[in-house]
Structure formats: C-alpha cells, structure tokens
Design an enzyme around this catalytic site. Structure first.
Site, PDB file in Angstrom:
ATOM      1  N   ASP A   9      11.955  -9.838   7.480  1.00 44.83           N
ATOM      2  CA  ASP A   9      12.382  -8.392   7.802  1.00 44.83           C
ATOM      3  C   ASP A   9      11.239  -7.943   9.005  1.00 44.83           C
ATOM      4  OD1 ASP A   9      13.899  -6.548   8.259  1.00 44.83           O
ATOM      5  OD2 ASP A   9      13.423  -5.195   6.430  1.00 44.83           O
TER       6      ASP A   9
ATOM      7  N   PHE B  86      13.979   1.112  -2.228  1.00 42.98           N
ATOM      8  CA  PHE B  86      13.689   1.327  -3.440  1.00 42.98           C
ATOM      9  C   PHE B  86      12.988   2.625  -4.171  1.00 42.98           C
ATOM     10  CE2 PHE B  86      14.013  -3.272  -2.508  1.00 42.98           C
ATOM     11  CZ  PHE B  86      15.053  -3.468  -2.863  1.00 42.98           C
TER      12      PHE B  86
ATOM     13  N   HIS C  10      10.400   6.040  -3.172  1.00 42.15           N
ATOM     14  CA  HIS C  10       9.513   6.653  -2.316  1.00 42.15           C
ATOM     15  C   HIS C  10       8.142   6.113  -2.380  1.00 42.15           C
ATOM     16  CE1 HIS C  10      13.010   9.253  -3.373  1.00 42.15           C
ATOM     17  NE2 HIS C  10      12.605   9.855  -2.347  1.00 42.15           N
ATOM     18  N   VAL C  11       7.455   6.384  -1.515  1.00 46.48           N
ATOM     19  CA  VAL C  11       5.857   5.835  -1.186  1.00 46.48           C
ATOM     20  C   VAL C  11       5.007   7.132  -1.170  1.00 46.48           C
ATOM     21  CG1 VAL C  11       4.539   4.212  -0.215  1.00 46.48           C
ATOM     22  CG2 VAL C  11       6.903   3.467  -0.387  1.00 46.48           C
TER      23      VAL C  11
HETATM   24  N1  LIG Z   1       0.902   0.573   2.112  1.00 41.67           N
HETATM   25  C1  LIG Z   1       1.465   1.479   2.499  1.00 41.67           C
HETATM   26  N2  LIG Z   1       0.696   2.195   3.270  1.00 41.67           N
HETATM   27  C2  LIG Z   1       1.083   3.517   3.836  1.00 41.67           C
HETATM   28  N3  LIG Z   1       2.288   3.867   3.841  1.00 41.67           N
HETATM   29  C3  LIG Z   1       3.156   3.068   3.485  1.00 41.67           C
HETATM   30  C4  LIG Z   1       2.808   1.843   2.759  1.00 41.67           C
HETATM   31  N4  LIG Z   1       3.890   1.286   2.148  1.00 41.67           N
HETATM   32  C5  LIG Z   1       4.875   1.936   2.597  1.00 41.67           C
HETATM   33  N5  LIG Z   1       4.341   3.014   3.229  1.00 41.67           N
HETATM   34  C6  LIG Z   1       5.267   4.035   3.728  1.00 41.67           C
HETATM   35  O1  LIG Z   1       6.380   4.096   3.044  1.00 41.67           O
HETATM   36  C7  LIG Z   1       7.659   3.848   3.777  1.00 41.67           C
HETATM   37  C8  LIG Z   1       8.658   2.917   3.129  1.00 41.67           C
HETATM   38  O2  LIG Z   1       8.013   2.053   2.308  1.00 41.67           O
HETATM   39  P1  LIG Z   1       8.617   0.476   2.327  1.00 41.67           P
HETATM   40  O3  LIG Z   1       9.423   0.235   3.513  1.00 41.67           O
HETATM   41  O4  LIG Z   1       7.703  -0.423   1.859  1.00 41.67           O
HETATM   42  O5  LIG Z   1       9.938   0.826   1.228  1.00 41.67           O
HETATM   43  P2  LIG Z   1      11.013  -0.149   0.816  1.00 41.67           P
HETATM   44  O6  LIG Z   1      11.603   0.570  -0.158  1.00 41.67           O
HETATM   45  O7  LIG Z   1      10.458  -1.582   0.628  1.00 41.67           O
HETATM   46  O8  LIG Z   1      11.460  -0.268   2.512  1.00 41.67           O
HETATM   47  P3  LIG Z   1      12.871  -0.722   2.977  1.00 41.67           P
HETATM   48  O9  LIG Z   1      13.771   0.345   2.754  1.00 41.67           O
HETATM   49  O10 LIG Z   1      12.382  -1.238   4.368  1.00 41.67           O
HETATM   50  O11 LIG Z   1      13.020  -1.996   2.026  1.00 41.67           O
HETATM   51  C9  LIG Z   1       7.074   3.002   5.229  1.00 41.67           C
HETATM   52  O12 LIG Z   1       8.078   3.019   5.879  1.00 41.67           O
HETATM   53  C10 LIG Z   1       5.859   3.543   5.284  1.00 41.67           C
HETATM   54  O13 LIG Z   1       5.863   4.698   6.174  1.00 41.67           O
END
Ligand SMILES: Nc1ncnc2c1ncn2[C@@H]1O[C@H](COP(=O)(O)OP(=O)(O)OP(=O)(O)O)[C@@H](O)[C@H]1O
Length: 716
Positions: A352, A238, A240-241
């Site tokens: 998941d 979704f 970038h974090v």
């Molecule tokens: N709360 C957090 N603290 C530190 N790093 C985080 C955190 N949340 C996410 N990240 C980092 O960001 C990356 C992507 O986050 P996340 O997996 O939540 O995104 P997403 O879009 O929900 O992923 P997915 O593709 O699995 O659905 C994680 O692999 C992690 O490295």
C-alpha cells in the site's frame, strides 16, 4: 447477516465507458457480478472484484464494526454508490478473494482514501477533502470544547450496536480515574539513560509490545502507561490516531486507538490484521519505517503506540503545498526506496505504498507507515490478495497474476513519484473502475509529468513496467541516478552528542531515526539486514550516520534538502521561499496545469458525507485510556479478567504466535524469528532460507475462537 453483493451498471462518464460488472474474476473465481448474473462485459475481462465472500463478512449493519472497512461494510452496490456519496479521492482496495477482509483504510478519514475493498473511494477524485490531517479536529461529531481540550473518543466514534450511547472518555484521565485492570506490565529489556529525558526504551532492545513510558520504567508496578491522548492526528480503517503525550518524560507518540468487539466477526478480522501489523512492525527497525513502540489493550480498546511523525503524510503535504520540487521528490523517493529495500530484504511486501502512507518529519525524513496490508512472502509470490489502493495498484494485482510480489511496491512507488510530482496518482482522471481497467487491462502507461527531469522520467518508467519481472528491485533502483543523486538529509542534532552505542542511543539519533546498523550492535542482533548490501549512498537513510551529514544546520524554513546535483556539498541548499512554494494555496487537489502530469478529476459529490466513520463506541469506553493495560505479547495471563474483546484479540495473537512457535520452536535470545502475517519469519538469512519452504511458513491466522491455545507465551 451478510450483505448481498450487487453489481449495478456503472456509468463512468469520465471514461465514456459503461461498465457492466458481472462475472468478475477474483482469485481465479469467476463471480456473478450481479444478482441477475449478467455476463461479463468485454471491458472487464480481468477486473477483480471481490467475491461476495470478500464483502459478505460484513454484517448488514455498516456501523457494527469498530473498524469499518468499506470492503467489509458494503455490498457492492453500496460500495459503488458509496463512492458517489463519499467523494473520496482515491481509495484503497482490499478485496480479498479469501474473504480475509482486512482493509487498508477509510480513505476519507485517514485523509488518504483508504477504502479497503471499497470500489467507491477510488471512483472519484474530489476537489477537496476534509482530512483530519488538515484539521486536527475535523469531525463535526467531535466534541471538543477548545483547542486544548482532550478529544473525546466517543465523540469521534460512531456508535456500535452495543454501544450504550454517550461516552465520556477523558483522554487525559489518569489511571485512578477509571476502572482499572491491574495487570502488571512487564518491563522492557532496556537500559535507561539518566542523562536523557527521553527513555531509550524504544531502542533496539525494547520489547516490541511494551509502550515506552518512562513512568513505567521508573515504576515497574505502575498499572498502565502514562500516555495522555491528545489531538486527533488522523483516522483510518481501524480507528483513530491521536497524538500521545507523556507528561512525565515529555515524549510524544502517535496512538492508534482501535475498538475491539468480541462478538463481531469483523472485529476479529480487524484484530487479525492489526495483530499482523503489530507483529510485523515490531520487528522492523529502519530509519525510514515508522517505529513501533508497543501496544496495550484497555478494556475493549487496543492502543498501538507509534513513532510520532509530525509532518504528516506526503498526501497531506501535497494537499497543503502542492506538488513537490524535484529535489524533494528525489530525496523522498530515495528514502522510500531505502525503507523498501529493507522491507523487501525481509521478503515483506508493503502493498500500500502511496503518499498517504508515507509520513514526513520536519527535517524531511520519510517514514513508511501503515503496514496493515503488508505481507510476508514465503516464495516467489504469495497467495493473491486483492489489496491496495487502486490508483497505485500494480497491473498484476488487478489481473490476478502473481499479484503479491515484491515488485508491486515498485509499481506503487512509480505511481507515488507521479503523485509527488503532480499531487495526484496516475489515471486519477478516471473513476475507479475505469482506472482499474486502464491499469490492469490496457497496455498504456501512465502519463509521466513533463516537468520531471529525464532521470526522473526514466526512473518512473522503470518502476511502471507492466511485467513485474522487468521492474528493478528496490536495491537496484537505489543505484538509479534519480535517487543516487538525491540530497542527503541534514543531521542537525547528531553533532551535539557523541556517538553512542546501544542501548544508550542519543536523543538525536533516535529522533532522527539514524541508521545505526553499523555501529549499534542491537540493530544487527535484531536482524536488520541490508545496510551492507550496497555501497554508501548519498543520503541513504541506512547510511544516515555518515559523518559528512552530521553537522549540517537546521533550517526550518528552508528545505532540509541539499541540492541534488551536489549531494556531498553542504552548501548546496535549496531554500524555497515559503511564499512561493505552495502550489495551491488551498491545499485542494487543483489540477496541475503544466506538464503532462495534468490530471483532471471528478468530484461528483460533496466530500462531507462520510460513510466510513462507523467506528463503534464501546459502552465501556468511558474507561480512561490510563486504565491499566495489558501487554499483548508478554503474558497471556495478563488478559484474565479483561474484556472479551481483549481476550479475542489476545487469542488471535497468541494463537498465531503459538502456532508458529510450536512449529518452529520458540525463539530465544538472538534468535531472529519474526511472527507476522501468520507466518514466522527468520530474519535475514534465515528468512531467505525459510522462504523456500512454502509449506512450513504458510500458516494463515485462524480466527476460529475455538482454536486451541498452544500454551506458549508468545514473545517476540
Ligand atoms: N506515526 C504517526 N505519526 C503521525 N501521524 C500519524 C501516524 N500514524 C498515523 N498518523 C495519522 O493518522 C492517519 C491514519 O493512520 P493510519 O493510516 O495508520 O491508520 P489506518 O487505520 O492504518 O489507515 P488505513 O485506513 O490506511 O489502513 C494517517 O493518515 C496520519 O494522518
């Protein structure tokens, strides 16, 4: 324009099987798996492949979505080929028979092969990966002048068709730098502790959708938060974090940035799933679940603020340091179970569970994360959604039999234990589709690493029972000696301050995510269940306040874990040498050479080819992150004048919640209604009761833009 599903013949060299994916069963629908309508191979009798609808919601442009779910982005041919290109390690699948194309991940980007609906990512296990978890600034497309430079989101965000080109977004920009949308943000109902530099605004009383920002607390009229966007932590489906930093309070958080596009069907789907994730996470309070702080929209971007867990994911740890020792596995497993016990008590299935979705803090605290696929179950099982990460996916999910039971998390947990012990999930020697055959159609069980103790092996076997009814519950597994003997975490800071009750939680408690259910009334008020459901468990997160753990010292070098055999003995430290501990120096997925857990893998293509970075760039993303924000749940009126994307997201959230509120009545103070996944959830007892009523609670989100707003302010 929708992708046409194509189902090419796939030669799975690793397994020696030739797959002719055709007429695949998905959600009880037999699908033509190729344009020529090949018949189903005898090898693929029950393999679920998403129906065209599952893929077809993706526009023909794979870069059109702000959150390119592989599932949504690719036709199957693309998907299958994409696996060759991406060389993703193991990926997620979110193949929804309903066409509800929520996808868990981007696999490559998030460093954990989240390939929602993407058969590709699961196809191969690469030798290495370019995970942003390993490198804060991983993308060659990222313009980062230096280590201290802000990340320009435009640089890491591939172009959306509407994007006008270059984007200059300064994550550190202040509100007055940007086009502001002066929407006054409501204040969270919180009590400020003046003695604490960190706002306790994310205590149990915190409004779930208000980003905790002391700046805002001090100045209610302050438009927008004070979070500055820092380095990239990771990438997911979704968006970038980023690391977020509040220069006023010194707090950090994880900021999930998602670009929303109102004219993009996929964006609506993304928004829907994000809305679900937000609604769900906002009601969860557990030391082993990543805390949700709030969310806000800034133009066409949605920011979700989460507890920052600096250690990264178990996946990253495995990549960096190799397989875990058994005491760490025990501790992590115990904590995962604790989180699952809590989650399952709320009739919610994560769907998941895997190393990449489990974060670890520096003290060894484990946090379940990524609730994008979590779902509230309203009965014995929920409608099937083909979701998950294939290597961790329970057989019944693949076979379309009772595919959304709480027990699917238990299976995935068993796989995660194997992953922790070997760095790879079971059946990773197989490419994705054959692996799914193995999981779904064979009677084989994954190889259990020889080097695990008998207790560990027994634990894994109990998790990996093909019949979900035979799998123990999370609560039952917490009694298993494998985790019952897990080392408790140390409590390094707790002793520094006296125990406080809500809302003035101590910094230490908050940092540690201490389980205060028994001492903080707010936890109870918010319906955190199950802390009392079992006796004290050594090292149980829910028992984190157990005095015996309080004064243990911190050793940043040594393991925070106590010797598993001496769970209550504070001297039983395990302090592995930092020199000897890494199993693999490179952090690559070097096959384990000892024990039966050795699993070869494929790396057919360079992992440098990314197909999942199609995050759109919004022309308006020049606007600073610090432009004024809109609280998603506080007041729909706040969305006036905001971008259409924000409007759509608001509508989705509001419609969902309004509909639920309309049906069940607006929750009042102390009324523990939860709204997520399109369903209202009454915490604990209410939830249990409600779960019996399928009809009432089965309210899928309706993304129809024309869905009438029900006129309620949906506040949870
Ligand atoms: N709360 C957090 N603290 C530190 N790093 C985080 C955190 N949340 C996410 N990240 C980092 O960001 C990356 C992507 O986050 P996340 O997996 O939540 O995104 P997403 O879009 O929900 O992923 P997915 O593709 O699995 O659905 C994680 O692999 C992690 O490295």
């Amino acid at each position: 324009m929708m992708e046409k599903a194509k189902y090419p013949v796939i030669n799975q060299k690793s397994s020696g099987e030739t797959i002719k994916p055709a007429n695949l069963l998905i959600n009880n629908h037999i699908l033509s798996a190729s344009l020529k309508k090949r018949h189903l191979s005898s090898h693929v009798q029950k393999l679920q492949i998403p129906p065209p609808g599952a893929f077809c919601s993706a526009p023909d442009s794979s870069i059109s979505s702000p959150s390119r779910s592989p599932m949504r982005a690719f036709g199957q041919e693309q998907v299958l080929n994409a696996g060759l290109w991406t060389g993703k390690p193991y990926s997620d699948i979110a193949l929804l028979g309903s066409g509800h194309c929520s996808s868990p991940g981007s696999g490559h980007n998030s460093g954990h092969n989240s390939v929602g609906g993407d058969m590709s990512g699961q196809l191969f296990w690469p030798h290495s990966r370019c995970s942003p978890e390993c490198s804060p600034i991983p993308s060659p497309r990222m313009t980062s002048p230096g280590p201290s430079s802000r990340i320009h989101s435009g640089a890491v965000t591939p172009l959306h068709p509407r994007a006008g080109g270059g984007v200059s977004e300064s994550p550190s920009s202040r509100p007055d730098d940007v086009k502001q949308q002066s929407h006054r943000l409501p204040l969270p109902p919180l009590t400020i502790s003046n003695t604490c530099p960190f706002s306790p605004s994310y205590s149990t009383a915190t409004s779930p959708s208000v980003p905790r920002s002391p700046g805002r607390v001090e100045n209610p009229t302050s438009p927008g938060s004070r979070w500055k966007k820092g380095r990239l932590l990771g990438r997911g489906t979704f968006g970038h974090v980023y690391l977020g930093f509040n220069s006023e309070s010194g707090e950090m958080c994880a900021m999930k940035e998602v670009t929303l596009f109102s004219d993009d069907a996929k964006s609506k789907e993304s928004a829907q799933q994000l809305g679900q994730e937000i609604a769900l996470l906002s009601r969860l309070r557990h030391p082993n679940i990543v805390r949700y702080y709030g969310s806000e929209t800034l133009d066409d971007k949605l920011y979700i603020y989460l507890e920052y867990v600096s250690g990264g994911s178990i996946y990253k740890i495995l990549q960096d340091y190799g397989q875990l020792g058994e005491s760490a596995i025990r501790s992590y497993t115990q904590q995962i179970l604790s989180g699952l016990e809590y989650l399952h008590a709320k009739n919610t299935v994560h769907r998941d569970i895997k190393g990449a979705n489990i974060l670890v803090d520096p003290s060894g605290r484990v946090k379940l994360a990524d609730f994008g696929m979590a779902k509230h179950i309203t009965g014995q099982s929920c409608p099937l959604s083909f979701k998950g990460s294939p290597y961790w996916m329970a057989p019944e999910v693949i076979k379309n039999s009772n595919g959304c039971n709480l027990a699917v998390d238990i299976w995935s947990l068993g796989c995660t234990v194997i992953e922790m012990a070997t760095t790879k999930p079971p059946w990773s020697q197989y490419e994705g589709v054959p692996a799914m055959f193995k999981i779904g159609n064979s009677k084989e069980l994954p190889a259990i690493p020889d080097h695990l103790s008998d207790e560990g092996k027994d634990f894994v076997r109990k998790c990996l029972q093909r019949n979900p009814l035979h799998r123990p519950t999370a609560a039952q597994l917490l009694e298993h000696p494998f985790v019952g003997n897990a080392a408790p975490l140390e409590r390094p800071i707790l002793s520094a301050e006296p125990s406080e009750t809500k809302p003035t939680l101590t910094v230490a408690m908050r940092i540690l995510g201490m389980g205060l259910a028994r001492t903080v009334s707010g936890f109870d008020l918010e319906g955190v269940p199950n802390f009392q459901s079992r006796g004290l468990k050594t090292g149980s997160a829910s028992d984190a306040h157990t005095p015996r753990n309080v004064s243990c010292p911190v050793s940043p070098i040594g393991s925070p874990l106590l010797h598993p055999r001496s769970p209550q003995h504070t001297s039983g430290w395990v302090s592995p040498s930092p020199i000897s501990s890494p199993h693999t120096a490179s952090g690559s997925s070097t096959p384990i050479t000892g024990g039966s857990g050795a699993i070869p893998f494929h790396h057919p293509m360079p992992p440098s080819t990314y197909l999942h970075e199609g995050i759109g760039v919004a022309p308006r993303s020049q606007n600073s992150f610090h432009s004024s924000s809109s609280n998603l749940y506080q007041d729909p009126d706040l969305f006036r004048g905001m971008s259409q994307a924000s409007h759509v997201f608001r509508e989705i959230i509001s419609s969902d919640r309004s509909a639920l509120a309309n049906q069940f009545g607006r929750p009042g103070p102390g009324d523990l209604r939860e709204f997520y996944d399109g369903q209202p959830v009454l915490a604990d007892d209410e939830s249990q009761q409600l779960s019996k009523d399928h009809g009432k609670s089965n309210l899928p989100l309706d993304l129809n833009p024309g869905l009438p707003m029900l006129g309620r302010t949906n506040r949870i």
